[in-house]
Design a protein around this motif. Sequence first.
Motif, PDB file in Angstrom:
ATOM      1  N   ALA A 134       0.783  -1.214   0.055  1.00 47.55           N
ATOM      2  CA  ALA A 134      -0.182   0.133  -0.066  1.00 47.55           C
ATOM      3  C   ALA A 134       0.905   1.170   0.135  1.00 47.55           C
ATOM      4  O   ALA A 134       0.501   2.327  -0.505  1.00 47.55           O
ATOM      5  N   GLY A 135       2.001   1.184   0.565  1.00 48.73           N
ATOM      6  CA  GLY A 135       2.930   2.372   0.603  1.00 48.73           C
ATOM      7  C   GLY A 135       4.158   2.521  -0.331  1.00 48.73           C
ATOM      8  O   GLY A 135       4.758   3.355  -0.486  1.00 48.73           O
ATOM      9  N   PHE A 136       3.924   1.637  -1.495  1.00 48.63           N
ATOM     10  CA  PHE A 136       4.805   1.380  -2.285  1.00 48.63           C
ATOM     11  C   PHE A 136       4.858   2.944  -3.256  1.00 48.63           C
ATOM     12  O   PHE A 136       5.782   3.575  -3.526  1.00 48.63           O
ATOM     13  N   GLN A 137       3.912   3.384  -3.817  1.00 48.19           N
ATOM     14  CA  GLN A 137       3.699   4.563  -4.592  1.00 48.19           C
ATOM     15  C   GLN A 137       4.205   5.721  -3.554  1.00 48.19           C
ATOM     16  O   GLN A 137       4.740   6.627  -3.898  1.00 48.19           O
ATOM     17  N   LYS A 172       8.335   9.990  -2.557  1.00 45.40           N
ATOM     18  CA  LYS A 172       9.104  10.544  -1.666  1.00 45.40           C
ATOM     19  C   LYS A 172      10.580  10.375  -2.110  1.00 45.40           C
ATOM     20  O   LYS A 172      11.409  11.466  -1.685  1.00 45.40           O
ATOM     21  N   LYS A 173      11.050   9.352  -2.345  1.00 42.19           N
ATOM     22  CA  LYS A 173      12.544   9.101  -2.794  1.00 42.19           C
ATOM     23  C   LYS A 173      13.014   9.109  -4.075  1.00 42.19           C
ATOM     24  O   LYS A 173      13.809   9.466  -4.492  1.00 42.19           O
ATOM     25  N   GLY A 174      12.090   8.878  -5.145  1.00 42.10           N
ATOM     26  CA  GLY A 174      12.163   9.021  -6.535  1.00 42.10           C
ATOM     27  C   GLY A 174      12.429   7.501  -6.920  1.00 42.10           C
ATOM     28  O   GLY A 174      12.816   6.717  -6.498  1.00 42.10           O
ATOM     29  N   LEU A 175      11.854   7.376  -8.279  1.00 42.02           N
ATOM     30  CA  LEU A 175      11.867   6.117  -9.138  1.00 42.02           C
ATOM     31  C   LEU A 175      13.629   5.980  -9.276  1.00 42.02           C
ATOM     32  O   LEU A 175      13.915   4.651  -9.271  1.00 42.02           O
ATOM     33  N   THR A 176      14.426   6.775  -9.489  1.00 43.60           N
ATOM     34  CA  THR A 176      15.778   6.601  -9.644  1.00 43.60           C
ATOM     35  C   THR A 176      16.417   5.793  -8.331  1.00 43.60           C
ATOM     36  O   THR A 176      17.298   4.885  -8.625  1.00 43.60           O
ATOM     37  N   GLU A 177      16.228   6.445  -7.499  1.00 44.41           N
ATOM     38  CA  GLU A 177      16.634   5.825  -6.133  1.00 44.41           C
ATOM     39  C   GLU A 177      16.235   4.423  -5.875  1.00 44.41           C
ATOM     40  O   GLU A 177      17.019   3.421  -5.596  1.00 44.41           O
TER      41      GLU A 177
END
Length: 68
Positions: A41-44, A49-54
């Motif tokens: 549930a918190g994945f998105q 918050k951190k970014g897809l690249t991270e």
Amino acid sequence: MNLRTVFLFVFIIVSNAAFAQKCSCEDNFNWLKKNFEENDAGFQYVIDKKGLTEYQNHNNLFSKKVKK
């Protein structure tokens, strides 16, 4: 040690080795990653918050470790 203790010890060791399963760390990692991405549930929220690249860098790092 008495005979009963030795027998029990040998039985545990043999039965554990006989039923041990082989697993692929890479397959387990990919399964876990896929399920986390699809079901957490918190994945998105973490991606926002951190970014897809991270997240991709984190996965690449652990993917290399898992292959060893």
